[in-house]
Write an enzyme that holds these catalytic residues in place. Structure first.
Site, mmCIF file in Angstrom:
data_model
loop_
_atom_site.group_PDB
_atom_site.id
_atom_site.type_symbol
_atom_site.label_atom_id
_atom_site.label_comp_id
_atom_site.label_asym_id
_atom_site.label_seq_id
_atom_site.Cartn_x
_atom_site.Cartn_y
_atom_site.Cartn_z
ATOM 1 N N ASP A 157 0.811 -1.207 0.000
ATOM 2 C CA ASP A 157 0.000 0.000 0.000
ATOM 3 C C ASP A 157 0.846 1.259 0.000
ATOM 4 O O ASP A 157 1.769 1.394 0.811
ATOM 5 C CB ASP A 157 -0.909 0.002 1.245
ATOM 6 C CG ASP A 157 -1.666 1.300 1.385
ATOM 7 O OD1 ASP A 157 -2.602 1.523 0.602
ATOM 8 O OD2 ASP A 157 -1.291 2.107 2.265
ATOM 9 N N TYR A 161 -6.273 2.708 7.791
ATOM 10 C CA TYR A 161 -7.482 2.573 6.982
ATOM 11 C C TYR A 161 -8.649 2.153 7.863
ATOM 12 O O TYR A 161 -9.212 1.080 7.708
ATOM 13 C CB TYR A 161 -7.259 1.573 5.842
ATOM 14 C CG TYR A 161 -6.329 2.103 4.788
ATOM 15 C CD1 TYR A 161 -6.764 3.028 3.845
ATOM 16 C CD2 TYR A 161 -4.994 1.709 4.760
ATOM 17 C CE1 TYR A 161 -5.902 3.537 2.884
ATOM 18 C CE2 TYR A 161 -4.121 2.209 3.797
ATOM 19 C CZ TYR A 161 -4.579 3.125 2.872
ATOM 20 O OH TYR A 161 -3.719 3.628 1.925
ATOM 21 N N ASP A 172 4.532 1.601 0.652
ATOM 22 C CA ASP A 172 5.007 1.108 1.942
ATOM 23 C C ASP A 172 5.237 -0.404 1.852
ATOM 24 O O ASP A 172 5.323 -0.966 0.766
ATOM 25 C CB ASP A 172 3.983 1.448 3.033
ATOM 26 C CG ASP A 172 3.756 2.952 3.167
ATOM 27 O OD1 ASP A 172 4.680 3.707 2.836
ATOM 28 O OD2 ASP A 172 2.654 3.359 3.571
ATOM 29 N N GLU A 226 3.006 11.460 -1.820
ATOM 30 C CA GLU A 226 2.687 10.043 -1.742
ATOM 31 C C GLU A 226 1.867 9.615 -2.958
ATOM 32 O O GLU A 226 1.164 10.419 -3.570
ATOM 33 C CB GLU A 226 1.902 9.756 -0.459
ATOM 34 C CG GLU A 226 1.732 8.286 -0.148
ATOM 35 C CD GLU A 226 1.149 8.065 1.240
ATOM 36 O OE1 GLU A 226 1.743 7.302 2.009
ATOM 37 O OE2 GLU A 226 0.101 8.664 1.556
#
Length: 458
Positions: A12, A170, A15, A391
């Site tokens: 994700d 999340y 990462d 990001e």
């Protein structure tokens, strides 16, 4: 878990963790753009790549369903906490050993995660229904099992209350919209009237009990606009009701209400972290509305010009692209571990925090990745440590791809937007839904990539 292999999937946001919740949302949203705008992918020669991405993600979800009542929620580096894994900077190839895993099992709350995953598999099943019927049937069977578990009394609740490791990353804030999303995809795939009734029930419940969600955006935590679109396809006689969430949210964006603003260069702005994902998602929703109402030409013009303006901004109209490797002056230092590291075959150059703080461009270019974007003053710093702006993430590109596909199949050009006085992309739809009441005047351009490449003259 339990000796099962769950290799595959996606890390994700650059990462070294795998979160099932946003991955499932990514798959269903990517599938939606493909299913609604297939000609764009075909014309761009990207259909096989798109289907390959859907299959890669769906196969991992199938593996994550390693037993009939269990679903992996998150994995991370061996012997570390989730936070430590998140702080580690290095190559995925340098991580060895069995991953740490947390799973949702029977009698654990988590209807949101189960339903998101069911929706992803049902959507992928639909994409492969005519291409690979056996594979499609396998996906549908798994989706049905997940949906059945999601709708059980034991599962009613949020997965983040059962899996504390996902909090702060999340978390989910509602689950009825996830149930509606799953039921609608199941109904679309099967034609099952019971699933359709359930999707309508959950839609109404979400609006009544959960207030329709946050009400300003479409993302993995706010699915009502997408649910409404699917229900409008399934029940055209009531499409005005089900499409109202898109119209209501588009009104907020076009009129800069509810803390939505515009930068000096015309970029819509709603959030300091990953703003462009929300912009792309909302443009995608507007283009879906256009497809549902092909006869509402003036409203469609407004929604199209909004999407075109934002796409042009993302691709560098103002002198700075926000798509890696594409457009004018694209970012070259996105917050992405693997991209920042030289090849693993170079043992003399280990990848660690020196790569993180290196001021040079990443040695690996992740072409087409959408970064978070600039702040409300159009200020952007192309540095890895500014993760709010630099990001990249799977779910960000899912809606971005849908927006580009929708624009590629849209016949209303940028020159027509300018002729209509919508250089700023912000025409106003009349109360009757048919007229343009006026607008402001800013600058603009088109261009786009990711799963597609669009031309400047589009």
């Amino acid at each position: 878990p339990n000796g099962a292999s769950i290799a595959g999937g996606w890390y994700d946001a650059g990462d070294l963790t795998r979160f099932t919740f946003p991955a499932a949302y990514t798959i269903s949203t990517l599938a939606l753009g493909f299913l609604e705008f297939p000609d764009a992918y075909q014309q761009a020669g990207q259909t096989d790549y798109l289907l390959g991405n859907l299959k890669w993600g769906a196969n991992w979800l199938m593996a994550a369903r390693y037993q009939p009542d269990a679903l992996v929620a998150v994995t991370w580096m061996p012997g570390a906490s989730v936070n430590d894994s998140h702080r580690f900077w290095g190559r995925p190839e340098d991580v060895s050993g069995a991953a740490m895993v947390r799973s949702l099992t029977s009698q654990m709350k988590g209807a949101d995660l189960l339903a998101q995953t069911a929706a992803a598999l049902a959507a992928t099943s639909l994409a492969f229904q005519d291409r690979e019927p056996t594979y499609s049937a396998e996906l549908l069977e798994a989706a049905q099992g997940l949906y059945d578990q999601a709708t059980s009394d034991d599962s009613a609740g949020l997965y983040s209350n059962s899996i504390p490791e996902v909090r702060g990353f999340y978390s989910s804030y509602s689950y009825i919209d996830d149930l509606a999303w799953a039921a609608a995809w199941m109904a679309l795939r099967t034609g099952d009237q019971d699933r359709l009734k359930e999707a309508k029930f959950y839609f109404d419940q979400h609006m009544a009990v959960e207030g329709g969600g946050e009400g300003r955006r479409f993302d993995y935590n706010n699915l009502v606009q997408g649910v409404g679109y699917l229900l409008a396809k399934l029940d055209p006689s009531n499409k005005d009701k089900y499409m109202s969430p898109i119209r209501d949210v588009m009104k907020l964006w076009l009129s800069a209400q509810s803390s939505i603003s515009y930068t000096p260069k015309g970029m819509a702005y709603i959030d300091s972290w990953g703003n462009l994902r929300y912009v792309a998602n909302q443009a995608f929703m507007g283009l879906l509305h256009n497809k549902m109402y092909p006869d509402q030409s003036q409203r469609a013009q407004v929604y199209t010009c909004f999407a075109r303006k934002q796409a042009r901004t993302m691709l560098g109209e103002g002198g700075q692209s926000y798509v890696v490797g594409i457009g004018s002056n694209p970012p070259c230092r996105p917050h992405h571990r693997a991209a920042s590291c030289v090849a693993a075959s170079s043992p003399t150059q280990p990848c660690d925090c020196t790569a993180y703080f290196n001021t040079g461009c990443n040695p690996n270019t992740i072409y087409g990745a959408l970064v978070g974007g600039p702040n409300q003053n159009d200020e952007f710093t192309d540095t890895r440590w500014d993760y709010q702006s630099a990001e990249v993430a799977l779910d960000w590109n899912a809606g971005f791809s849908g927006m580009l596909a929708g624009l590629a199949q849209n016949s209303f050009s940028w020159d027509q937007c300018k002729s209509a006085g919508m250089e700023n992309g912000r025409g106003v739809v009349s109360a009757a839904g048919s007229g343009l009441q006026g607008n402001l005047c800013w600058h603009a351009v088109l261009l786009a990539v990711v799963v597609l490449w669009l031309s400047w003259n589009f």
